[in-house]
Design a protein around this motif. Structure first.
Motif, mmCIF file in Angstrom:
data_model
loop_
_atom_site.group_PDB
_atom_site.id
_atom_site.type_symbol
_atom_site.label_atom_id
_atom_site.label_comp_id
_atom_site.label_asym_id
_atom_site.label_seq_id
_atom_site.Cartn_x
_atom_site.Cartn_y
_atom_site.Cartn_z
ATOM 1 N N THR A 92 -18.596 3.515 6.453
ATOM 2 C CA THR A 92 -18.504 4.781 5.732
ATOM 3 C C THR A 92 -19.080 5.922 6.563
ATOM 4 O O THR A 92 -19.780 5.695 7.547
ATOM 5 N N ASP A 101 -19.631 6.469 -3.181
ATOM 6 C CA ASP A 101 -18.474 5.616 -3.463
ATOM 7 C C ASP A 101 -18.829 4.512 -4.444
ATOM 8 O O ASP A 101 -18.084 4.229 -5.394
ATOM 9 N N HIS A 256 -13.357 5.325 -1.178
ATOM 10 C CA HIS A 256 -13.567 5.640 0.237
ATOM 11 C C HIS A 256 -12.306 6.188 0.895
ATOM 12 O O HIS A 256 -12.361 7.143 1.677
#
Length: 381
Positions: A92, A101, A256
């Motif tokens: 991420t 997320d 995401h």
């Protein structure tokens, strides 16, 4: 034009405020948690090479294979846990994105989320945006130990998520193995998941760090969030990752892919190569930061500040009760304007801060000369 804010109580973060004041008053900035020294030159060269040789397009949404393989090896080496490189690891754009997320994927309107105060300031806004409701277990100075009877009393049939953080920002304390077991005993028969914020996992001053990765049952209910920004002194690269069971990972990746889709490709390439070629790199962090902690604590030992225990992270709490009756926000403004040192007030991490508490946080992820210069100014009080 009229606009109804989704976060009416949220303003500019205290970190931005204090860093801005530090620049304005040319103060030593021990407020925001970023290093003032360079990262490993070999790692920087890897990133430069990746940029110059064409690794500049979108990475796969879940992360470059080389980095996910390196993460898989890292978890196996440090925690003895085997995770699936395709189904359980997601790279991420920083740990903050991973936390956002995870919360957004699992929390629905009116769901309750339990967190431990003082808490990192990202948690509650993310829960609110998801329509959830925060309930808080208050941690008390000086040891900030979780009260598990208080936690159990907060659990209801609406509880969907528990947010934990160890080593803990802002207090610098660490959970013990029995804390994870106490948590598990309360939630094991309920439909409750855990988000474990472990971004300081390699910065601890105990014999062994405590991690959800080491608790088999909790691991099957949990998202574990980590940060290469913290591990390699590269907060500006914004590369983090989250490890979760496949059923949770599928939902998290839905968020995401629409929030960032992917993270900077050359940085992923560089970190992946570095981890595979230098597998013990993360293990060097604890003694490195323990030395900095001890330099700061030694320099402040004769001051009027009371130094609270620091078991992990690169944050040191100071009690200034013998110096001033100002509240901690006012005291931090005084420090930066009159003394020339920027710190963070602890009250901003609470929903309802203890009235009589007089605590500030210093970041010691700084050069020795910076720490000594700041300590010299603070010791004059």
């Amino acid at each position: 034009m009229t606009l109804t804010s989704k976060l009416p109580q949220v303003g500019t973060t205290i970190f931005t405020q204090m860093s801005s004041l530090a620049a304005q008053y040319e103060a030593i900035n021990l407020s925001q948690g970023f290093p003032d020294f360079s990262a490993d030159h070999a790692l920087l060269e890897r990133a430069s090479h990746a940029i110059l040789h064409g690794n500049n397009q979108y990475a796969p949404m879940i992360g470059l294979p080389i980095l996910r393989e390196a993460i898989q090896n890292l978890i196996a080496r440090y925690y003895g846990r085997q995770v699936d490189v395709e189904k359980e690891i997601t790279v991420t754009s920083g740990a903050s994105e991973a936390i956002f997320d995870g919360i957004t994927a699992l929390v629905r309107p009116d769901d309750e989320v339990i967190l431990f105060d003082p808490a990192y300031d990202l948690y509650e806004p993310a829960v609110m945006l998801a329509g959830g409701v925060c309930k808080r277990v208050v941690l008390t100075a000086p040891d900030f130990r979780p009260d598990w009877s208080q936690f159990a009393a907060l659990v209801t049939n609406k509880t969907r998520l528990v947010l934990i953080n160890t080593p803990h920002n802002p207090t610098g304390t660490c959970w013990q193995t029995e804390d994870l077991e106490q948590l598990w005993q309360v939630i094991k028969d309920k439909n409750i998941n855990v988000l474990s914020d472990e971004v300081y996992e390699f910065i601890h001053y105990q014999t062994q760090s405590v991690s959800v990765h080491r608790h088999d049952q909790l691991a099957q209910r949990s998202m574990v969030v980590s940060s290469f920004g913290k591990s390699f002194h590269l907060t500006g690269w914004k590369v983090g990752y989250v490890v979760a069971p496949e059923i949770i990972t599928r939902e998290l990746r839905k968020l995401h892919q629409y929030i960032t889709f992917s993270t900077a490709t050359p940085f992923q390439q560089a970190i992946g190569e570095h981890l595979l070629d230098t597998p013990r790199a993360s293990g060097e962090l604890s003694p490195f930061y323990q030395n900095k902690r001890d330099i700061l604590r030694s320099a402040l030992a004769a001051s009027r500040f009371q130094l609270l225990p620091c078991q992990g992270t690169y944050f040191q709490l100071l009690d200034y009760s013998e110096i001033s009756d100002l509240d901690d926000v006012a005291f931090c403004h005084y420090l930066v304007k009159e003394i020339g040192v920027a710190a963070i007030p602890i009250s901003v991490f609470y929903q309802n801060p203890p009235v009589e508490q007089r605590l500030i946080r210093l970041c010691f992820a700084k050069d020795e000369t910076t720490l000594l210069a700041a300590a010299q100014k603070l010791a004059q009080l």
